[in-house]
Design a protein around this motif. Sequence first.
Motif, PDB file in Angstrom:
ATOM      1  N   ARG A  65       2.466  13.336  -2.121  1.00 12.78           N
ATOM      2  CA  ARG A  65       2.215  12.086  -1.398  1.00 12.78           C
ATOM      3  C   ARG A  65       0.815  12.051  -0.815  1.00 12.78           C
ATOM      4  NH1 ARG A  65       2.649   9.928   3.688  1.00 12.78           N
ATOM      5  NH2 ARG A  65       3.360  11.871   4.590  1.00 12.78           N
ATOM      6  N   ARG A  66       0.370  13.139  -0.224  1.00  7.35           N
ATOM      7  CA  ARG A  66      -0.973  13.179   0.365  1.00  7.35           C
ATOM      8  C   ARG A  66      -2.053  13.033  -0.704  1.00  7.35           C
ATOM      9  NH1 ARG A  66      -0.853  17.756   5.093  1.00  7.35           N
ATOM     10  NH2 ARG A  66       0.462  16.568   6.529  1.00  7.35           N
ATOM     11  N   LEU A  67      -1.849  13.656  -1.841  1.00  8.78           N
ATOM     12  CA  LEU A  67      -2.796  13.516  -2.953  1.00  8.78           C
ATOM     13  C   LEU A  67      -2.839  12.069  -3.442  1.00  8.78           C
ATOM     14  CD1 LEU A  67      -4.711  14.816  -5.026  1.00  8.78           C
ATOM     15  CD2 LEU A  67      -2.697  15.237  -6.452  1.00  8.78           C
ATOM     16  N   PHE A  68      -1.667  11.468  -3.588  1.00  8.56           N
ATOM     17  CA  PHE A  68      -1.586  10.071  -4.009  1.00  8.56           C
ATOM     18  C   PHE A  68      -2.264   9.150  -2.989  1.00  8.56           C
ATOM     19  CE2 PHE A  68       0.884   6.073  -4.671  1.00  8.56           C
ATOM     20  CZ  PHE A  68       0.452   5.824  -5.960  1.00  8.56           C
ATOM     21  N   ASP A  69      -2.075   9.472  -1.714  1.00 10.86           N
ATOM     22  CA  ASP A  69      -2.714   8.702  -0.643  1.00 10.86           C
ATOM     23  C   ASP A  69      -4.236   8.814  -0.743  1.00 10.86           C
ATOM     24  OD1 ASP A  69      -2.700   7.060   1.643  1.00 10.86           O
ATOM     25  OD2 ASP A  69      -2.757   8.779   2.978  1.00 10.86           O
ATOM     26  N   ALA A  70      -4.735   9.985  -1.079  1.00  8.20           N
ATOM     27  CA  ALA A  70      -6.179  10.177  -1.230  1.00  8.20           C
ATOM     28  C   ALA A  70      -6.715   9.484  -2.481  1.00  8.20           C
ATOM     29  CB  ALA A  70      -6.511  11.661  -1.267  1.00  8.20           C
ATOM     30  N   ILE A  71      -5.935   9.469  -3.544  1.00  5.96           N
ATOM     31  CA  ILE A  71      -6.360   8.839  -4.794  1.00  5.96           C
ATOM     32  C   ILE A  71      -6.585   7.339  -4.606  1.00  5.96           C
ATOM     33  CG2 ILE A  71      -5.525   8.205  -7.104  1.00  5.96           C
ATOM     34  CD1 ILE A  71      -4.374  11.042  -7.306  1.00  5.96           C
ATOM     35  N   VAL A  72      -5.827   6.728  -3.695  1.00  3.97           N
ATOM     36  CA  VAL A  72      -5.984   5.295  -3.426  1.00  3.97           C
ATOM     37  C   VAL A  72      -7.417   4.974  -3.003  1.00  3.97           C
ATOM     38  CG1 VAL A  72      -5.298   3.446  -1.837  1.00  3.97           C
ATOM     39  CG2 VAL A  72      -3.560   4.892  -2.891  1.00  3.97           C
ATOM     40  N   ASP A  73      -8.077   5.914  -2.329  1.00  3.18           N
ATOM     41  CA  ASP A  73      -9.423   5.675  -1.806  1.00  3.18           C
ATOM     42  C   ASP A  73     -10.540   5.921  -2.824  1.00  3.18           C
ATOM     43  OD1 ASP A  73      -8.540   4.908   0.699  1.00  3.18           O
ATOM     44  OD2 ASP A  73      -8.474   6.971   1.439  1.00  3.18           O
ATOM     45  N   ILE A  74     -10.227   6.363  -4.007  1.00  2.72           N
ATOM     46  CA  ILE A  74     -11.272   6.658  -5.001  1.00  2.72           C
ATOM     47  C   ILE A  74     -12.197   5.463  -5.248  1.00  2.72           C
ATOM     48  CG2 ILE A  74     -11.652   7.121  -7.454  1.00  2.72           C
ATOM     49  CD1 ILE A  74      -9.497   9.244  -7.280  1.00  2.72           C
ATOM     50  N   PRO A  75     -11.688   4.241  -5.397  1.00  2.00           N
ATOM     51  CA  PRO A  75     -12.631   3.126  -5.606  1.00  2.00           C
ATOM     52  C   PRO A  75     -13.600   2.899  -4.445  1.00  2.00           C
ATOM     53  CG  PRO A  75     -10.442   2.489  -6.292  1.00  2.00           C
ATOM     54  CD  PRO A  75     -10.307   3.814  -5.607  1.00  2.00           C
ATOM     55  N   PHE A  76     -13.225   3.307  -3.228  1.00  2.00           N
ATOM     56  CA  PHE A  76     -14.150   3.213  -2.092  1.00  2.00           C
ATOM     57  C   PHE A  76     -15.293   4.204  -2.241  1.00  2.00           C
ATOM     58  CE2 PHE A  76     -10.661   1.629   0.974  1.00  2.00           C
ATOM     59  CZ  PHE A  76     -11.016   0.311   0.756  1.00  2.00           C
TER      60      PHE A  76
END
Length: 189
Positions: A65-76
Motif C-alpha cells: 500500500r505504501r509503495l502504491f501510495d508513492a507511485i501515485v506521486d510519480i507524475p508530480f
Amino acid sequence: LIPLAGLFLKTLELSPDQVWAILASRRTLSALKISFGLAFAAACVNLVMGTIVVWALVRYRFPGRRLFDAIVDIPFALPTAVAGVALTALFTEKGWLGAPLAAAGIKVAFTPLGIFVAMVFIGIPFVVRTVQPVLIDLDREIEEAAASLGASRWHTITRVILPSLLPALLTGLALAFARAVGEYGSVIF
C-alpha cells in the motif's frame, strides 16, 4: 511578457473579420476540440479512477500500500518530457503495453488516444491528493450510524459520503482538467 505583448499587438493589426476567420477555421476548432475535449474526458476518467484509488488507499490495508501510495506521486516528480518519452516507449507498437494493443488493432502512440493516456497519467495525482485528506478526515462512525438507521450501502454513499467529498472531488476534477489543458511536455511526445 514581451512575446505575449507581441501576440497582442499582432492581433490588433488584423481586422475583426480576419480574427473571426482564424477563430472559426477548421484547424483552430479541431485543435480546441482535441485540447479541451480530451482534457475534459481525461479529467472525468481521473475523477472516477482517482476516487477508487483514494478509497483503496484510505479504507483498506494491503501489502504494498505504501509503495502504491508513492507511485501515485510519480507524475508530480517526473519531468513532463520524460513522462512523454516513457509513455511513448511503453505504447509504441513494439512497447510493453503497445504490442498487445497493436495485436488487438489499437494504436495508442502518436494518436489522440495517446494524448488522452498522457493526460490521464499526469492528472490522476491531482484528484488523489485532493480527495485523500478529506476521506481520511471523514469519520467512519457516520457510515456506521447510517447503516444502523437502516440505510443501504448505496444510500450511505450517495447521501452521507458523497456530499462530504463533493467539494474535494470537484476541486480534483478542476485541477486535473487545468493540468491536462496546460500539458505540453508529455503530449508533444
